[in-house]
Scaffold this active site. Structure first.
Site, PDB file in Angstrom:
ATOM      1  N   ARG A  13       0.794  -1.249   0.000  1.00 12.38           N
ATOM      2  CA  ARG A  13       0.000   0.000   0.000  1.00 12.38           C
ATOM      3  C   ARG A  13       0.819   1.288   0.000  1.00 12.38           C
ATOM      4  O   ARG A  13       0.253   2.367  -0.098  1.00 12.38           O
ATOM      5  CB  ARG A  13      -0.972   0.030   1.190  1.00 12.38           C
ATOM      6  N   ASP A  52      -1.488 -12.901  -1.093  1.00 13.03           N
ATOM      7  CA  ASP A  52      -2.291 -11.800  -1.658  1.00 13.03           C
ATOM      8  C   ASP A  52      -2.729 -10.866  -0.525  1.00 13.03           C
ATOM      9  O   ASP A  52      -3.845 -10.345  -0.513  1.00 13.03           O
ATOM     10  CB  ASP A  52      -3.500 -12.312  -2.453  1.00 13.03           C
TER      11      ASP A  52
END
Lengths: 432, 317
Positions: free
Chosen positions: A71, A312
């Site tokens: 992120r 993931d």
């Protein structure tokens, strides 16, 4: 100046590369493994060497997670390279691959260097960045594969989005051959997924939600394998989730094509039933599928069709998830549940510890040509000490990750990391 | 491939491609070209071999050097030269091309030189005229006079066309120059290597007798000749190659990559060059190694020779 030496004694050494599964000891010197084996320190550890008593627990290569969303840059309120790294270490992961779908997208050399610098500053987990396959994930213009790879990008993907255009995908695979690079595909035909927010099927119908059909994944995997057959290239299916797609990969491998895939723990431990009462923490792309698909993922891992297990890991803040199912963000955090969920395959009798560890360490390292994931003299001292049996209950409040979006909160599990070592330095110990 | 000796007027009358030429025919063209090289270096450059003959240059695609070269070649041979430049946007395909051919044919030209953006278009036009037709480039198919002038350049530098190792580098996919050169050089007994990223190599090109390399350093090893091809601007951004700078880094000819070739390797480029894209400026301007301007000079002579051979009265030739 002599480097710091540490002896790990009374360990159960597990090394998928050599097939070693035996009681023994391991010596690190500086950042490297200096020696290991059943006979090492049989006569005691010489003075001047720090000793870690493993008390019979498992000592394996640190886990290698080839699919992590950190992120940063752009969404630092969900996760940063530093906090994602702490989460990884707590989960026993010593190397991870960061996905490029940040803001801005990691599609140029400067941004690859940014990710590497932030990872260096965090002094934690090893970060091997993937770069975007197309500029800005636009699906049209290829990124500078050669220069990005020289800068440290280990593979290329538009993950989060598929490379939808067949000609672009063909050229990406073809151009990547110049440098022998891997293209990882988020295999999803968005026109088939439509407005779907969970797997198509009985549960979706009962809940009145739009479904994502299995063929949404299959048609892209089938197409891409045809492209590989035509143009060559190294192709990898990220987070594979359907029985049909696993079968496509199985057949492609049998034909000798350079096709590999990875599966995420939630796709072999949960099904669409776990979406239950509109649980947005169980929403991800690809979605949780039916039981027969889940079983096919387990089967694919057992027979080696699925090369690697990868999380993931997709952190999201509460606001992104406290929404109606259709509007909630896709993805769950996974780094701190990777090991116990994977160990369910071992405890369930599907795989031996060594087979399981191969998919968590050596296999992804080999796919990406990383020097990690193996216990060998001279290899990086990236180690995981873990207890495969200890029971505990997942508590997302205790996650190191900044985000707590896990459907596994409250799940009783077995096995956890006791100590995580990167380049000879202990960066995590349980109970701290 | 049709033997030259075959009494087929059409086969000998046109120059549609290297395919169809024999090694003897190529040598004959190059030998005649040599005499024009000498003539062109005189103050008096005019010859009257095509006096009274009409040459039409029909270009459906923009061109500077090839058109100028043919025009000058015709004029130096005393032909009446007509220039027809057709903006390709004004062209309707198929019927219209044939109509154009038949219209021009009615004016009894002796030679028509045609460039067209579509592969095969020049042959189509040639089928509908009675005069000689020279292909000045059709799509990505052939550009025979370029290959012939390249051959002349090589022969003048190396003294032969056989036993050489030639690397053709760059956008092979879209290059008519590459195809004509592969045909000519392999026919003459040289070994042709193609160096390009896989996205710029057309499928099955190795079946034309060339070996493909994706690593330029390896591809250039021990090469006698390095032919660089232009990377066309419209292909620099997108999916063929990601960017100009990445292309130059891995497939541009610079000093470091050049060092892999033989010390006396000759550098060629059909032009126009993109400096800093496929070729480093210093390499392009190195007069001890680069034959790029010489290619232009020899191109004129080769076109004179071709016009001479095809445009003369068949009785006197």
């Amino acid at each position: 100046m002599t480097e710091k030496r540490t002896a790990y004694i009374n360990a159960r050494l597990l090394n998928p590369e050599s097939g070693l599964d035996a009681a023994g000891a391991l010596l690190t010197e500086g950042a490297e493994i200096a020696d290991l084996g059943p006979q090492l320190f049989a006569d005691g550890v010489p003075d001047g060497i720090e000793t870690v008593d493993c008390s019979g627990h498992c000592l394996s290569p640190g886990l290698v997670d080839m699919h992590v969303h950190l992120r940063e840059p752009g969404h630092e309120h969900k996760e940063t390279i530093a906090t994602g790294g702490l989460s990884a270490l707590a989960g026993g992961v010593t190397s991870l691959c960061s996905m490029p779908n940040t803001d801005p997208v990691i599609d140029n050399v400067a941004l690859i260097e940014f990710v590497q610098r932030r990872a260096r500053e965090a002094k934690g987990v090893k970060v091997f960045p993937f770069a975007a396959a197309t500029k800005g994930l636009d699906g049209k213009q290829l990124t500078e594969f050669g220069m990005l790879a020289e800068a440290g990008a280990v593979a290329f993907t538009d993950d989060g989005l598929p490379v939808a255009n067949s000609q672009v995908m063909r050229r990406a695979l073809s151009y990547a051959k110049t440098f022998d690079l891997m293209i990882s595909q988020h295999a999803e035909d968005l026109s088939l997924s439509g407005c779907g927010c969970m797997a198509e099927g009985e549960v979706a119908t009962r809940l009145g939600l739009d479904g994502i059909p299995e063929i949404s994944e299959t048609v892209i995997v089938e197409r891409d394998i045809r492209l590989v057959e035509h143009s060559g290239g190294r192709y990898h299916v990220a987070h594979i989730s359907t029985a049909e797609a696993v079968d496509c990969v199985r057949r492609a491998k049998a034909r000798g094509l350079s096709v590999t895939c990875e599966a995420a723990p939630h796709h072999f431990s949960l099904t669409d039933l776990d979406v239950g009462d509109y649980r947005t923490f169980a929403k991800m792309a690809p979605p949780l599928r039916s039981e027969s698909n889940r079983a096919a993922i387990v089967e694919g891992l057992k027979d080696g069709t699925i090369d690697a297990i990868a999380t993931d890991h997709a952190p999201h803040d509460q606001e992104s998830k406290r929404l109606p199912m259709a509007h909630a963000a896709n993805g769950i955090v996974g780094l701190e549940t990777l090991l116990p969920l994977s160990l369910e395959l071992y405890h369930g009798g599907h795989m031996t510890l060594l087979e399981l560890l191969r998919r968590l360490t050596l296999a992804p390292a080999e796919l990406l040509k990383l020097p990690v994931g193996r216990l060998r003299k001279g290899a990086p001292a990236d180690l995981l000490l873990f207890d495969p049996d200890v029971p505990w209950v997942v508590d997302t409040a205790k996650f190191r990750s900044m985000s707590k979006n896990s459907p596994f909160d409250g799940r009783p599990v077995q096995g956890r990391a006791l100590r995580t070592v990167v380049d000879g330095r202990t960066l995590f110990t349980a109970g701290t | 491939m049709q033997p030259v000796s075959r009494p087929n007027a059409l086969a000998q009358r046109d120059l549609l491609g290297i395919e169809g030429l024999s090694p003897d025919r190529v040598s004959a063209i190059l030998d005649l070209s040599e005499s024009y090289v000498a003539l062109n270096r005189n103050a008096q450059k005019k010859s009257d071999v095509l006096r009274g003959r009409t040459l039409i240059l029909l270009f459906f695609e923009t061109s500077t050097r090839t058109r100028t070269s043919f025009e000058l070649a015709g004029k130096r041979l005393s032909a009446d030269v007509i220039n027809i430049s057709v903006a390709s946007s004004a062209i309707k395909k198929g019927e219209t091309l044939i109509d154009t051919a038949m219209t021009l044919n009615a004016m009894h030209p002796d030679v028509i030189v045609v460039r067209h953006p579509d592969a095969g278009a020049v042959r189509l036009l040639a089928n509908h005229v009675n005069c000689a037709v020279i292909n000045a480039g059709d799509g990505s198919h052939e550009h025979p006079t370029q290959a012939l002038l390249d051959a002349l350049t090589i022969r003048r530098h190396k003294g032969r066309l056989d036993g050489l190792r030639v690397a053709i580098c760059g956008d092979i996919m879209h290059s008519r120059v590459a195809r004509s050169n592969i045909l000519l050089l392999s026919m003459m007994g040289s070994q042709v290597r193609l160096v390009a990223p896989p996205t710029l190599v057309p499928p099955a090109i190795e079946r034309m007798g060339a070996e493909v390399f994706h690593d330029m350093r390896v591809g250039l090893e021990e090469c006698d000749i390095i032919m660089m091809l232009r990377l066309q601007a419209e292909r620099m951004q997108g999916t063929f190659v990601p960017s100009t700078r990445e292309y130059f880094r891995y497939f541009g000819l610079d000093e470091a990559k050049l060092a892999m070739a033989r010390p006396d390797a000759l550098i060629m480029h059909p032009g126009p060059m993109n400096r800093g894209v496929e070729i480093d400026s210093r390499v392009a301007d190195d007069i001890t190694r680069s034959a790029i301007l010489e290619q232009v000079e020899l191109g004129l002579a080769v076109r004179q020779a071709c016009l001479d051979m095809l445009g003369r009265d068949p009785e006197s030739g």
